[in-house]
Design an enzyme around this catalytic site. Structure first.
Site, PDB file in Angstrom:
ATOM      1  N   GLU A 139       0.837  -1.054  -0.019  1.00 52.36           N
ATOM      2  CA  GLU A 139      -0.156   0.183  -0.190  1.00 52.36           C
ATOM      3  C   GLU A 139       1.076   1.291  -0.083  1.00 52.36           C
ATOM      4  O   GLU A 139       0.204   2.462   0.662  1.00 52.36           O
ATOM      5  CB  GLU A 139      -0.926  -0.160   1.192  1.00 52.36           C
ATOM      6  CG  GLU A 139      -1.905  -1.106   1.201  1.00 52.36           C
ATOM      7  CD  GLU A 139      -2.777  -1.075   2.388  1.00 52.36           C
ATOM      8  OE1 GLU A 139      -2.572  -1.584   3.491  1.00 52.36           O
ATOM      9  OE2 GLU A 139      -4.061  -0.308   2.298  1.00 52.36           O
TER      10      GLU A 139
ATOM     11  N   SER B 223      -6.171  -2.278   1.266  1.00 50.95           N
ATOM     12  CA  SER B 223      -6.539  -1.699  -0.025  1.00 50.95           C
ATOM     13  C   SER B 223      -7.032  -2.714  -0.841  1.00 50.95           C
ATOM     14  O   SER B 223      -6.652  -2.592  -2.258  1.00 50.95           O
ATOM     15  CB  SER B 223      -5.411  -0.810  -0.701  1.00 50.95           C
ATOM     16  OG  SER B 223      -5.176   0.286   0.359  1.00 50.95           O
TER      17      SER B 223
ATOM     18  N   SER C  65     -10.985   8.863   0.378  1.00 52.10           N
ATOM     19  CA  SER C  65     -11.171   7.944   1.586  1.00 52.10           C
ATOM     20  C   SER C  65     -12.290   8.390   2.671  1.00 52.10           C
ATOM     21  O   SER C  65     -12.505   9.514   2.695  1.00 52.10           O
ATOM     22  CB  SER C  65      -9.793   7.932   2.282  1.00 52.10           C
ATOM     23  OG  SER C  65      -8.623   7.377   1.644  1.00 52.10           O
TER      24      SER C  65
HETATM   25  N1  ATP Z   1     -16.738 -12.147   2.851  1.00 53.40           N
HETATM   26  C1  ATP Z   1     -16.834 -11.212   1.912  1.00 53.40           C
HETATM   27  N2  ATP Z   1     -17.901 -11.305   1.363  1.00 53.40           N
HETATM   28  C2  ATP Z   1     -18.278 -10.341   0.218  1.00 53.40           C
HETATM   29  N3  ATP Z   1     -17.505  -9.344   0.091  1.00 53.40           N
HETATM   30  C3  ATP Z   1     -15.990  -9.443   0.667  1.00 53.40           C
HETATM   31  C4  ATP Z   1     -15.774 -10.281   1.723  1.00 53.40           C
HETATM   32  N4  ATP Z   1     -14.469 -10.125   1.892  1.00 53.40           N
HETATM   33  C5  ATP Z   1     -14.232  -8.970   1.233  1.00 53.40           C
HETATM   34  N5  ATP Z   1     -15.176  -8.505   0.404  1.00 53.40           N
HETATM   35  C6  ATP Z   1     -15.029  -7.406  -0.514  1.00 53.40           C
HETATM   36  O1  ATP Z   1     -13.543  -7.166  -0.652  1.00 53.40           O
HETATM   37  C7  ATP Z   1     -13.314  -5.836  -0.301  1.00 53.40           C
HETATM   38  C8  ATP Z   1     -12.174  -5.906   0.297  1.00 53.40           C
HETATM   39  O2  ATP Z   1     -11.998  -6.314   1.719  1.00 53.40           O
HETATM   40  P1  ATP Z   1     -11.396  -6.156   3.016  1.00 53.40           P
HETATM   41  O3  ATP Z   1     -11.902  -4.890   3.422  1.00 53.40           O
HETATM   42  O4  ATP Z   1     -11.345  -7.122   3.828  1.00 53.40           O
HETATM   43  O5  ATP Z   1      -9.858  -5.926   2.403  1.00 53.40           O
HETATM   44  P2  ATP Z   1      -8.689  -4.886   2.892  1.00 53.40           P
HETATM   45  O6  ATP Z   1      -7.742  -5.162   1.925  1.00 53.40           O
HETATM   46  O7  ATP Z   1      -8.558  -4.885   4.226  1.00 53.40           O
HETATM   47  O8  ATP Z   1      -9.437  -3.471   2.347  1.00 53.40           O
HETATM   48  P3  ATP Z   1      -9.044  -2.004   3.133  1.00 53.40           P
HETATM   49  O9  ATP Z   1      -8.200  -2.209   4.089  1.00 53.40           O
HETATM   50  O10 ATP Z   1      -8.745  -1.157   1.942  1.00 53.40           O
HETATM   51  O11 ATP Z   1     -10.493  -1.659   3.450  1.00 53.40           O
HETATM   52  C9  ATP Z   1     -14.577  -5.447   0.681  1.00 53.40           C
HETATM   53  O12 ATP Z   1     -14.741  -4.157   0.659  1.00 53.40           O
HETATM   54  C10 ATP Z   1     -15.429  -6.175   0.010  1.00 53.40           C
HETATM   55  O13 ATP Z   1     -16.054  -5.432  -1.548  1.00 53.40           O
HETATM   56  C1  DAL Z   2      -5.469   2.189   3.241  1.00 50.28           C
HETATM   57  C2  DAL Z   2      -6.741   1.067   3.256  1.00 50.28           C
HETATM   58  N1  DAL Z   2      -6.189   0.238   3.703  1.00 50.28           N
HETATM   59  C3  DAL Z   2      -7.904   1.589   4.062  1.00 50.28           C
HETATM   60  O1  DAL Z   2      -8.313   1.105   4.991  1.00 50.28           O
HETATM   61  O2  DAL Z   2      -8.422   2.828   3.755  1.00 50.28           O
HETATM   62 MG    MG Z   3      -8.243  -3.493   5.655  1.00 56.80          MG
END
Ligand code: ATP
Ligand code: DAL
Ligand code: MG
Ligand code: MG
Length: 355
Positions: free
Chosen positions: A16, A189, A324
């Site tokens: 990220e 992300s 964001s």
């Molecule tokens: N179990 C699930 N069912 C449906 N959609 C999901 C699921 N897990 C994740 N997603 C989709 O994938 C996206 C990213 O998942 P998550 O928030 O867990 O990841 P991340 O990489 O930590 O993202 P960020 O930190 O940017 O929010 C979610 O916003 C959703 O659109």
């Molecule tokens: C930066 C990204 N992990 C967010 O949660 O916005």
């Molecule tokens: Mg996350």
């Protein structure tokens, strides 16, 4: 009046990295606006993709151009990593905004704790537990928070011999079915995340996630509205209004998150007062369950048909880009961006009083 020197720490050895640069540019602006310029002096520090720290001269250039500095992935001598820019010793309070591993996961927080330096955001425990989706889910389950069904998987199972891997895929299919989501446990992300609908997609997704992390998580795909809630504070944290994200893509992937116009943010979300309150209460409960401090954004799924609210994850250093959710949620709750930056610094000082 002597200005407080704020060390803005960004970049990082993380998938990220680019998002962190954009977040840092916004915070740098926030440190100049709304009267903050009279109180704070910014000292920027940029952590290159190979982990080397750059002081204010180079960091300022990165903030101005918005471009990551190209560098060889491997450093020549590990001793270089012990050479922090001298200006680091002049910082009064740190504002780390490195997203993902090696920044949001307790590593930077451990370093700053050892240096006895106040910093914005969660300490080692909150950061580490919040970053690792498996540890996070265990802590949330203990706190009685509802979540989707999931399985933990290790890289060694994915990259194992040809007898073990098919059995792992069988087990995922039996336990979770399709669609399911394959994720590196420690990232953000949506980097390394795949939505899978078949055996061949599952195999490829596990292999991809394993390139990012030793620890993986596979979750049952849920059909739900995506809502997020921002939390601000230390021991008595407050929840913001709730926001909703909609988009046309398959899921809220990297491109959808960071391309203007691909996702729509609805703030506040059109939810009943009862559902809104439940989400806000869950957000604060989750914040306290993993010992967060300062800030966090909690991501939820709201299954309208059943009324279920499932917590998806926490982000202890959420994105601060212009697209964001975290700063936009607080702006809609009555805290404009410069005031948010000011409050976060004050919360850091409250949590780490000068000894
Ligand atoms: N179990 C699930 N069912 C449906 N959609 C999901 C699921 N897990 C994740 N997603 C989709 O994938 C996206 C990213 O998942 P998550 O928030 O867990 O990841 P991340 O990489 O930590 O993202 P960020 O930190 O940017 O929010 C979610 O916003 C959703 O659109
Ligand atoms: C930066 C990204 N992990 C967010 O949660 O916005
Ligand atoms: Mg996350
Ligand atoms: Mg998320």
């Amino acid at each position: 009046m002597t200005k407080l020197r704020v060390g803005l720490l960004f970049g990082g050895r993380s998938g990220e990295h680019e998002v962190s640069i954009i977040s840092a540019r916004a915070i740098a602006r926030g440190l100049r606006e709304g009267g903050n310029g009279d109180k704070y002096e910014m000292l920027p520090f940029y952590v290159q993709k190979n982990g080397l720290w750059q002081g204010p001269a180079v960091a300022q250039q990165v903030l101005e151009t918005g471009e990551a500095i190209a560098c060889s992935e491997i450093i020549e001598r590990r001793s270089q990593l012990w050479q922090f820019p001298p200006a680091a010793a002049e910082v009064d309070v740190w504002f780390p905004i490195i997203h993902g591993p090696n920044g949001e996961d307790g590593t930077i927080q451990g370093l700053l704790t050892l240096m006895q330096a106040p910093f914005v955001g969660s300490g080692v425990t909150g950061s580490a537990v919040g970053m690792d989706k498996l540890a996070m889910k265990d802590a949330f389950a203990q706190a009685g928070l509802s979540q989707v069904k999931y399985m933990s998987v290790s890289r060694s199972e994915v990259w194992s011999n040809p007898c073990v891997f098919p059995k792992l895929c069988d087990k995922i299919e039996e336990t979770l079915g399709y669609p399911c989501f394959v994720k590196p446990a420690n990232l953000g992300s949506s980097v390394g995340i795949s939505k899978v609908r078949s055996r061949s997609e599952l195999e490829a997704a596990l292999d991809k996630a394993a390139t990012f992390d030793r620890r993986l998580i596979v979750e049952a795909g849920v059909v739900a509205r995506e809502v997020e809630c921002a939390v601000l504070g230390n021991d008595q944290p407050k929840a913001s209004v709730v926001g909703e994200i909609t988009y046309q893509s398959d899921f809220y992937d990297y491109e959808t998150k960071y391309t203007d116009g691909k996702a729509q943010l609805h703030i506040p979300a059109a939810l009943s007062p009862d559902v809104t309150t439940q989400i806000q209460e869950m957000a604060v409960k989750a914040f306290l369950a993993i010992d967060c401090a300062g800030l966090a954004r909690m991501d939820f799924f709201y299954v309208e048909a059943t009324g279920e609210i499932l917590i998806n994850e926490v982000n202890t250093l959420p994105g601060f880009t212009s697209l964001s959710m975290y700063p936009q949620l607080w702006a809609a709750t009555g805290i404009p961006f410069p005031e948010l930056v000011n409050r976060l610094i004050q919360l850091a000082l409250e949590r780490h009083p000068a000894s």
